[in-house]
Design an enzyme around this catalytic site. Sequence first.
Site, PDB file in Angstrom:
ATOM      1  CB  SER A  88     -87.960 -42.248  46.048  1.00 45.76           C
ATOM      2  OG  SER A  88     -88.454 -41.097  46.630  1.00 45.76           O
ATOM      3  CG  HIS A  89     -85.832 -40.977  49.642  1.00 49.46           C
ATOM      4  ND1 HIS A  89     -87.080 -41.447  49.272  1.00 49.46           N
ATOM      5  CD2 HIS A  89     -85.458 -41.712  50.688  1.00 49.46           C
ATOM      6  CE1 HIS A  89     -87.437 -42.422  50.071  1.00 49.46           C
ATOM      7  NE2 HIS A  89     -86.470 -42.616  50.950  1.00 49.46           N
ATOM      8  CG  ASP A 124     -87.624 -37.067  46.166  1.00 47.26           C
ATOM      9  OD1 ASP A 124     -88.277 -36.316  45.430  1.00 47.26           O
ATOM     10  OD2 ASP A 124     -87.962 -38.242  46.410  1.00 47.26           O
ATOM     11  CG  ASP A 136     -89.362 -39.741  42.904  1.00 45.27           C
ATOM     12  OD1 ASP A 136     -88.798 -39.266  43.906  1.00 45.27           O
ATOM     13  OD2 ASP A 136     -90.430 -40.378  42.977  1.00 45.27           O
ATOM     14  CG  ASP A 170     -92.041 -38.294  45.276  1.00 40.49           C
ATOM     15  OD1 ASP A 170     -90.883 -38.086  45.697  1.00 40.49           O
ATOM     16  OD2 ASP A 170     -92.559 -39.423  45.219  1.00 40.49           O
ATOM     17  NE  ARG A 171     -89.239 -38.898  50.348  1.00 40.36           N
ATOM     18  CZ  ARG A 171     -88.783 -39.620  51.351  1.00 40.36           C
ATOM     19  NH1 ARG A 171     -87.796 -39.153  52.100  1.00 40.36           N
ATOM     20  NH2 ARG A 171     -89.292 -40.795  51.628  1.00 40.36           N
ATOM     21  CE  LYS A 230     -93.222 -38.774  48.658  1.00 44.86           C
ATOM     22  NZ  LYS A 230     -93.638 -40.116  49.101  1.00 44.86           N
TER      23      LYS A 230
END
Length: 542
Positions: free
Chosen positions: A114-115, A278, A280, A282-283, A377
């Site tokens: 992710s982030h 981010d 991947d 999703d943010r 998300k």
Amino acid sequence: MSAPIRVATRPIPGQKPGTSGLRAKTRVFMQPHYLENFVEAVWAGLGGIAGKTLVLGGDGRYFNDRAAQVIMRMAAASGASRVIVGQNGLLSTPAASHLIRTRGADGGVILSASHNPGGKDGDLGVKVNISNGGPAPEAVTARIHAATQALEQYLIVESQDLDLARPGRQRLAETVIEVVDPVADYADLMERLFDFSAMRALIADGFSLRFDAMHAVTGPYAIEILERRLGAEPGSVINAVPLSDFGGGHPDPNPIWAKALHDAVFAPQAPDLAAASDGDGDRNMILGRGIYVSPSDSLAVLAAHAHLAPGYAGGLAGVARSMPTSTAVDRVAAARGLPCYATPTGWKYFGNLLDAGRVTLCGEESFGTGSDHVPEKDGLWAVLMWLNILAATGKSVAAILHDHWAEFGRTYYSRHDYEALDADVAQALIEDLRSSLPGLAGDDAGPLRVSRAEDFAYTDPVDGSSSTGQGIEITFEGGARAVLRLSGTGTEGATLRLYLERYSPDDPSLDPQAALTPVITAVEALTGLTCRTGRTAADVIT
Ligand code: G1P
Ligand code: ZN
């Protein structure tokens, strides 16, 4: 093609999926058997992979490509009928989720931390999704973890690397490997949800936007959607090429890690709308000329305006937020007569509510917003929702936010992260606070008085499953609130998250940190945080 090889192995401790899949240092994932053991356990957690269809992709970080090859060989060895993989091994998390649903796949594996930073010295992660397209729920992650603890072997086939550069089908043992364009289906879905002609007209009229893909996976998605389909000027998408180390950056869309973008909206020639996503995809972070939108406010604003987008014109069934997320959205729900749910941290807890049609929108304070279009998300979705609202209302981001505060009051909110703490110190702080909870109501804490103190537990209203120990929530007289919990995604020591909130019905003009000072003082009085951690300030404040 050769027959599956049985490789003898033994359990590797610590392969326990956290808030969002298994995360570890990339070098840990590169150790012999580490990835393979976990993947074999994933097959077990999914109830076997024989005859099934799997979606596979990742955010392009270091080792994404190698890991994808291993996973395809393992899926083939265990008899998967098909692996649908994003071109060059890329898929954003929401696009993978959508693909699982449109293709009727049995599950998916997303290679991403992710982030968290990437690269050989950064982090890697393996996220597992189930057939509804959403993250594996606790029952499945518990099965996966149990399987990691009992593993004696895994199956893999030997083969040359598969060519993932061109869309098309190939075979690996009996398994069809289908390489797909990672962007097209997702972009089509966005066209169905939002009013692209209104947004195109707004942009053609001179509305400027800047999207920072942070050298991560959303670059190709944003170029296709914002520049090609909506006509934003070439160059509106910055840092658009996914790099294996994200250009050395921290692909987390917040005012700290996307500082240049954040600063740009307060400078001359600021874009009308600025946003970032981010690693991947999703943010999201949303900014307007001269203004930053806190994620909790963003969720509340979207809940109040979603009906302006064609995909949501019928109104919302309900809304959900994670417990630590601010109660701003609750006020919208109350005013509109919508059901509103508070769930534990992590997107997997929204899955049942979305699937059961109880909620249409959901969000977390950690820069995550989404809807029932996919049970993940979705960063670009949030940007398009904002853009659609701006096009429909003709207002600026700042005007939308100020009008929102005027109507609903302002919920001041901030999260303070204390990173890489000694794990024992952090655990002890939480444990001590937890054991003091029963007697806390009525006590003074600095300038405030505690009205309620509890260890958050959640019973899923759809399947009745329950989760305990999901964060300590302390509410003060007058409605201010503090939440403390330990991160489930960190890879170094412990990260303590302190969430702070205070509602003001009629004064939206304060600086958030100043408005929250009494809550911070109260938490210090209750926990002795500064002295116990040896930290005088948080590492990251959002
Ligand atoms: C963090 C966020 C949480 C989010 C998760 C995955 O988890 O706080 O809201 O769902 O990342 O993006 P945490 O590290 O707090 O467990
Ligand atoms: Zn993410």
